[in-house]
Design an enzyme around this catalytic site. Structure first.
Site, PDB file in Angstrom:
ATOM      1  N   SER A 163       0.797  -1.234   0.000  1.00 37.90           N
ATOM      2  CA  SER A 163       0.000   0.000   0.000  1.00 37.90           C
ATOM      3  C   SER A 163       0.827   1.280   0.000  1.00 37.90           C
ATOM      4  O   SER A 163       0.430   2.270  -0.623  1.00 37.90           O
ATOM      5  CB  SER A 163      -0.963   0.001   1.182  1.00 37.90           C
ATOM      6  OG  SER A 163      -0.269  -0.202   2.403  1.00 37.90           O
ATOM      7  N   HIS A 211       0.462   4.070   7.274  1.00 42.89           N
ATOM      8  CA  HIS A 211       0.736   4.605   5.943  1.00 42.89           C
ATOM      9  C   HIS A 211       1.431   5.955   6.014  1.00 42.89           C
ATOM     10  O   HIS A 211       1.126   6.771   6.888  1.00 42.89           O
ATOM     11  CB  HIS A 211      -0.571   4.722   5.149  1.00 42.89           C
ATOM     12  CG  HIS A 211      -1.209   3.403   4.894  1.00 42.89           C
ATOM     13  ND1 HIS A 211      -2.371   2.999   5.520  1.00 42.89           N
ATOM     14  CD2 HIS A 211      -0.837   2.374   4.096  1.00 42.89           C
ATOM     15  CE1 HIS A 211      -2.694   1.781   5.112  1.00 42.89           C
ATOM     16  NE2 HIS A 211      -1.781   1.383   4.238  1.00 42.89           N
ATOM     17  N   ASP A 218      -3.409   6.591  10.859  1.00 43.79           N
ATOM     18  CA  ASP A 218      -3.493   5.149  11.106  1.00 43.79           C
ATOM     19  C   ASP A 218      -2.175   4.549  11.572  1.00 43.79           C
ATOM     20  O   ASP A 218      -2.106   3.369  11.915  1.00 43.79           O
ATOM     21  CB  ASP A 218      -3.991   4.396   9.863  1.00 43.79           C
ATOM     22  CG  ASP A 218      -3.047   4.534   8.666  1.00 43.79           C
ATOM     23  OD1 ASP A 218      -1.928   5.066   8.816  1.00 43.79           O
ATOM     24  OD2 ASP A 218      -3.452   4.097   7.574  1.00 43.79           O
TER      25      ASP A 218
END
Length: 305
Positions: free
Chosen positions: A63, A277, A274
């Site tokens: 990601s 990321h 979060d």
């Protein structure tokens, strides 16, 4: 490659991610990844530079390479389109590169800003006549007077573990096929693989301990299958992880001892809320760091010739 045994819940999560990868490789067969029709109602126009030789970069991993940085308004300049900055779309057309680069690749997640656009903008800046740096011509047949054209080849998929990128697995085979298609689609040469992955391998200690060997195998297989024994691989050292074994994976990344494998360490770059990321600011900085690593590698190689 058979994945290692996992505890029931984590095994189910890994299996779900694996089958998501299979879904990404759905028909039509000529598409390695499906186009995203929900977020892109109209197809991006094919670039007038599509048939020009390009310096190519394979974007792979999970990601943080696909990009989860939140878009801002207005977008920072390194994320704006440029006529000579192209992206290989999921349907293998060369289109103008614009974020999110992985929208039609990492289709099970909401993609945002990653490091590849600022990386590419920095290389374009370095290729200008006023820059003291120089970049390699994308092919021996290209005219030195022609301006540099960059081609980005997105392949990253969020939530994937490194065993999913082993030779024979769908993600690996798709990435190799897309890289070959990029070279064939207008000519050019691979400049490097940009690899940012490993957060998912911090969940289980067996995965973390196996990371170094799997990464070395991945590099060897990519070089063999792409016919490029000296292919540059720039891997990003983790700043965060999904589990408790981030330090083990980081140590493995730093211990890779293969020629033409460079580590760019993301440690210390700011994270999103979060705590997994990279933020938009971090992705901008990481793109610059990746570009600097590539330019220094090319400069060092030139000095040896």
């Amino acid at each position: 490659m058979k994945p290692p045994a996992r505890r029931p819940l984590l095994g189910a999560l890994a299996a779900a991610a694996f089958f998501s990868c299979l879904l990404l490789l759905a028909p039509p067969p000529r598409h390695l990844f499906p186009s995203s029709t929900s977020s892109s109602p109209a197809r991006a126009p094919t670039s007038p530079y599509a048939r020009r030789p390009k310096l190519l970069f394979l974007l792979a991993g999970q990601s943080n390479m696909a990009g989860r940085g939140a878009p801002t308004s207005p977008l920072p300049a390194p994320y704006l389109p440029h006529p000579r900055l192209l992206r290989l779309a999921a349907d293998r057309r060369w289109v103008a590169a614009a974020p999110p680069l992985h929208a039609d690749i990492d289709t099970h997640k909401t993609c945002g800003l990653g490091p590849a656009m600022p990386f590419a903008h920095r290389l374009l800046l370095s290729s200008s006549p006023s820059s003291p740096s120089s970049l390699p011509a994308p092919s021996a047949a290209s005219d030195p007077a022609d301006p540099l054209v960059l081609g980005l080849v997105p392949c990253a998929v969020g939530g994937t573990r490194i065993w999913m990128w082993a030779r024979g697995q769908p993600l690996y085979e798709a990435a190799v096929a897309r890289a070959r298609a990029a070279v064939a689609g207008g000519g050019g040469a691979l400049g490097a693989v940009l690899w940012f992955q490993g957060e998912s391998d911090t969940v289980e200690v067996d995965d973390a301990r196996a990371y170094g060997g799997r990464m070395e195998r991945l590099v060897a297989d990519l070089r063999e299958d792409l016919g490029s024994p000296n292919l540059l691989v720039i891997q990003v050292g983790l700043e965060s992880g999904e589990g408790n074994y981030t330090d083990i994976v980081r140590d493995a990344q730093k211990s890779i001892n293969l020629p033409n494998v460079i580590l760019v360490d993301a440690m210390g770059l700011p994270l999103s809320d979060d705590q997994l990321h990279l933020s938009t600011e971090a992705q901008l900085r990481l793109g610059e760091m990746l570009a600097q690593a590539f330019l220094e590698f090319e400069s060092s190689r030139d000095r040896k010739l």
